[in-house]
Design a protein around this motif. Sequence first.
Motif, PDB file in Angstrom:
ATOM      1  N   PRO A 120       0.799  -1.218   0.000  1.00  0.00           N
ATOM      2  CA  PRO A 120       0.000   0.000   0.000  1.00  0.00           C
ATOM      3  C   PRO A 120       0.833   1.270   0.000  1.00  0.00           C
ATOM      4  O   PRO A 120       0.371   2.313  -0.392  1.00  0.00           O
ATOM      5  CB  PRO A 120      -0.824  -0.108   1.287  1.00  0.00           C
ATOM      6  N   ARG A 121       2.093   1.193   0.469  1.00  0.00           N
ATOM      7  CA  ARG A 121       2.938   2.371   0.556  1.00  0.00           C
ATOM      8  C   ARG A 121       3.608   2.725  -0.764  1.00  0.00           C
ATOM      9  O   ARG A 121       4.181   3.790  -0.884  1.00  0.00           O
ATOM     10  CB  ARG A 121       4.021   2.147   1.621  1.00  0.00           C
ATOM     11  N   LYS A 166      -7.571   5.216  11.747  1.00  0.00           N
ATOM     12  CA  LYS A 166      -6.817   5.367  10.504  1.00  0.00           C
ATOM     13  C   LYS A 166      -6.207   6.757  10.543  1.00  0.00           C
ATOM     14  O   LYS A 166      -6.929   7.751  10.658  1.00  0.00           O
ATOM     15  CB  LYS A 166      -7.725   5.226   9.284  1.00  0.00           C
ATOM     16  N   CYS A 176      -2.731   9.396   9.187  1.00  0.00           N
ATOM     17  CA  CYS A 176      -1.610   9.629   8.276  1.00  0.00           C
ATOM     18  C   CYS A 176      -1.005  10.993   8.607  1.00  0.00           C
ATOM     19  O   CYS A 176      -1.721  11.964   8.847  1.00  0.00           O
ATOM     20  CB  CYS A 176      -2.094   9.621   6.827  1.00  0.00           C
ATOM     21  N   GLU A 199       2.113   6.321   9.036  1.00  0.00           N
ATOM     22  CA  GLU A 199       0.785   5.836   8.663  1.00  0.00           C
ATOM     23  C   GLU A 199       0.327   4.737   9.604  1.00  0.00           C
ATOM     24  O   GLU A 199       1.110   3.926  10.058  1.00  0.00           O
ATOM     25  CB  GLU A 199       0.825   5.297   7.235  1.00  0.00           C
ATOM     26  N   ASN A 206      -3.646   1.988   6.900  1.00  0.00           N
ATOM     27  CA  ASN A 206      -3.966   2.552   5.577  1.00  0.00           C
ATOM     28  C   ASN A 206      -4.595   3.934   5.655  1.00  0.00           C
ATOM     29  O   ASN A 206      -5.455   4.283   4.850  1.00  0.00           O
ATOM     30  CB  ASN A 206      -4.871   1.608   4.784  1.00  0.00           C
ATOM     31  N   ARG A 210      -4.575   6.679   2.500  1.00  0.00           N
ATOM     32  CA  ARG A 210      -5.297   6.425   1.251  1.00  0.00           C
ATOM     33  C   ARG A 210      -5.751   7.713   0.546  1.00  0.00           C
ATOM     34  O   ARG A 210      -5.583   7.838  -0.665  1.00  0.00           O
ATOM     35  CB  ARG A 210      -6.483   5.505   1.522  1.00  0.00           C
ATOM     36  N   GLU A 255      -2.763   9.101  -1.141  1.00  0.00           N
ATOM     37  CA  GLU A 255      -2.344   8.227  -2.237  1.00  0.00           C
ATOM     38  C   GLU A 255      -3.174   8.500  -3.480  1.00  0.00           C
ATOM     39  O   GLU A 255      -2.652   8.507  -4.590  1.00  0.00           O
ATOM     40  CB  GLU A 255      -2.484   6.762  -1.833  1.00  0.00           C
TER      41      GLU A 255
END
Length: 135
Positions: A18-19, A97, A99, A118, A121, A124, A127
């Motif tokens: 995911p990164r 969650k 970030c 993070e 996730n 997201r 991202e």
Amino acid sequence: MKKLIIMCLLFSLMACAPRVNIDAGLSALTGASKDEVFAALGPPNSSETIGGMEIFIWSTSRLVDDMQYVPVNTTGNFGRTSYSQNMGLMVPTTRKKSCRIAVMFNAEGRAINYNVDEQTNGCRPFEEKLAKLFK
């Protein structure tokens, strides 16, 4: 044993998957101007200046409802016969969650470094913004 080590390595690589988008996107912004970084990530939440270097911070945090698998082992006796049963339950849980992205700029206003922190996730949304850089 060798197969176990290979499987562990593969799973650890998959955990990093995911990164890839966020790291690739932020890496692509190295050398970019503040305006270019702000256009890619949106307005920052805060900033600091340390030793002539400006650091801009983007962050998000939210709680989400989720289901978590919990293994359960039941043992007992039925008359003279003992039993053992392994099963699992899905229980509702709340997860955080989050970030935090920090991008450092030099005196000329160019991005020179970044850091990502993070949890579950949480990056997201960033991202998705950075994915536009590769289209």
